[in-house]
Design a protein around this motif. Structure first.
Motif, PDB file in Angstrom:
ATOM      1  N   ALA A 131       0.837  -1.204   0.000  1.00  0.00           N
ATOM      2  CA  ALA A 131       0.000   0.000   0.000  1.00  0.00           C
ATOM      3  C   ALA A 131       0.869   1.250   0.000  1.00  0.00           C
ATOM      4  N   GLN A 135      -2.349   8.296  -0.434  1.00  0.00           N
ATOM      5  CA  GLN A 135      -3.540   7.738  -1.083  1.00  0.00           C
ATOM      6  C   GLN A 135      -4.341   8.781  -1.848  1.00  0.00           C
ATOM      7  N   ASP A 136      -4.000  10.070  -1.664  1.00  0.00           N
ATOM      8  CA  ASP A 136      -4.692  11.133  -2.410  1.00  0.00           C
ATOM      9  C   ASP A 136      -3.926  11.397  -3.714  1.00  0.00           C
ATOM     10  N   LEU A 166      -4.674  -0.304  -8.301  1.00  0.00           N
ATOM     11  CA  LEU A 166      -5.716  -0.080  -7.293  1.00  0.00           C
ATOM     12  C   LEU A 166      -6.386  -1.401  -6.980  1.00  0.00           C
ATOM     13  N   THR A 171      -7.503   0.834  -2.429  1.00  0.00           N
ATOM     14  CA  THR A 171      -6.186   1.219  -1.923  1.00  0.00           C
ATOM     15  C   THR A 171      -5.160   1.209  -3.058  1.00  0.00           C
ATOM     16  N   TYR A 172      -4.433   2.328  -3.180  1.00  0.00           N
ATOM     17  CA  TYR A 172      -3.366   2.410  -4.171  1.00  0.00           C
ATOM     18  C   TYR A 172      -2.103   1.726  -3.644  1.00  0.00           C
ATOM     19  N   GLU A 177       1.680   5.033  -6.850  1.00  0.00           N
ATOM     20  CA  GLU A 177       2.272   6.299  -6.395  1.00  0.00           C
ATOM     21  C   GLU A 177       3.417   6.732  -7.313  1.00  0.00           C
TER      22      GLU A 177
END
Length: 419
Positions: A131, A135-136, A166, A171-172, A177
């Motif tokens: 993860a 997350q934004d 995803l 959850t990324y 990222e």
């Protein structure tokens, strides 16, 4: 006489020290321990090979957690025992609560980062699958690239799920990222050098942006340094001092195959006569240097990232990166170099250079010389297989023909290509 290596160790008798090596082999690509052979590779034999096998088996079963996969064989002709440890699937393998690894012929404890990697490997996970700390995330750069390449009608969360960025809980992961418009990862550090490494003409650090945007910025700077247009009559002809395709391949491979769990930048050093691309992290444990250099085997350290790059046409499916780089130098006397260590891979791309009519050993010496950094006879002698006297004769001829310049006199004399 045999010699110890990364995957071969000798033991004159059975002591607990071999258990560290068992841990190391199970945590990597396996290896062998030969009992009844001293450190110099001399066979001394064992008094009771069958009892030795029982002792080895009991020590491994009682001391290594979890129990590794191994086999034992008695060599009757010289009274030795061969222990073969196979690569483990349930990493990390611990001896007295510590994991070990091989460092050439030595066995050493694994550090905290190495232990974390072994835990992930044991769970069949990679760092990019974990993860993301942020997350934004937004994906404007990725959306534009995919839309242009694949003619996407819409870019949605389903697209991100299809790409493996995803999960079903929303959850990324770290791969997401890295591709996001902003991220917290180190990027690319670029330095443009003058005549020496003490003179930096330009410095640029690309970080905390989509790796796709960072690649674009690195390519732009490369083009300003090594690409130009030559006007012939009414025509503009593009010229490349170093193949742009080779640099693009080197930088995309560095992004896809580097280790992202270390806070280190990819380092690009631009010199007058070459470019060096240094990528953090050596080869994956399952790949040898020969396999890497020959493009025989493609092991994706960051499979999710590689799949996105593949869809965008930035890399090939069959792992032919080195072959493609070499192909861009087919007609050049200067060739790319690839250096591999435990902690880094460095690709060196020299200036393209036509053969000035040399062959054999003369061509070899000419190819070793640089137009920027002078080299002494001793430096060059260490890189060739023929005699020093022959080297001196070749250097003298190259100087006389105006292809090479000699600087200094006597023992301090050095040679470089005529510029």
């Amino acid at each position: 006489m045999m010699q110890e290596s990364k995957d071969l160790e000798f033991k004159e008798s059975v002591t607990n020290s071999f258990l560290k090596t068992v841990s190391a082999y199970a945590n990597s690509t396996g290896g062998r321990v030969l009992f009844g052979i001293d450190d110099d590779g001399k066979t001394v034999g064992l008094d009771n090979p069958k009892q030795t096998c029982l002792d080895i088996e009991n020590k491994i079963n009682d001391s290594i957690i979890p129990q590794p996969d191994y086999s034992l064989k008695i060599n009757e002709f010289d009274a030795t025992v061969e222990l073969t440890v196979f690569p483990g699937r349930s990493k990390p393998y611990l001896y007295r609560s510590k994991a070990y690894k091989r460092n050439d012929t030595a066995t050493i404890p694994v550090d905290t980062l190495g232990l974390s990697r072994l835990v992930l490997e044991g769970q069949n996970l990679s760092f990019e699958q974990l993860a993301a700390s942020k997350q934004d995330l937004s994906f404007t750069v990725l959306e534009n690239r995919l839309t242009a390449k694949l003619s996407l009608e819409s870019f949605t969360t389903d697209t991100l799920k299809t790409l493996g960025l995803l999960d079903e809980t929303g959850t990324y992961n770290n791969a997401a990222e890295l591709l996001a418009d902003e991220n917290g990862f180190p990027g690319i550090d670029i330095a443009v050098f003058g005549d020496t490494i003490n003179l930096i003409k330009q410095r640029k650090t690309l970080e905390h942006a989509s790796v796709l945007a960072e690649i674009d910025s690195a390519l732009e700077l490369f083009e300003t340094q090594y690409c130009y247009e030559e006007i012939k009559g009414m025509e503009r002809i593009r010229k490349e001092l170093i193949p742009l395709e080779a640099f693009r391949e080197a930088i995309t491979n560095a992004i896809v195959h580097r280790t992202w769990d270390v806070p280190a930048h990819i380092r690009i050093s631009m010199f007058d006569d070459r470019v060096e691309v240094a990528s953090p992290g050596g080869l994956p444990a399952s790949m040898t240097v020969d396999e890497y250099l020959s493009d025989m085997l493609s092991v994706r350290r960051n499979g999710i990232l590689a799949e996105v790059f593949l869809r965008l046409g930035l890399i090939e499916a069959f792992g032919t990166g080195i072959m493609r780089i070499r192909d861009t130098y087919k007609g050049s006397i200067k060739k790319p170099r690839f250096q591999v260590s435990d902690n880094a891979i460095v690709v060196t791309l020299p200036l393209l250079m036509d053969n000035p009519g040399l062959e054999g050993d003369e061509l070899t010496v000419f190819g070793l010389l640089s137009g920027v950094r002078p080299q002494s006879t001793s430096e060059l002698a260490a890189k060739v297989t023929f005699s020093r006297s022959k080297l001196l004769r070749i250097l003298k001829k190259l100087v006389e023909t105006g292809l090479v310049t000699a600087e200094g006199t006597g023992r301090g004399q050095k040679y470089r290509l005529q510029r």
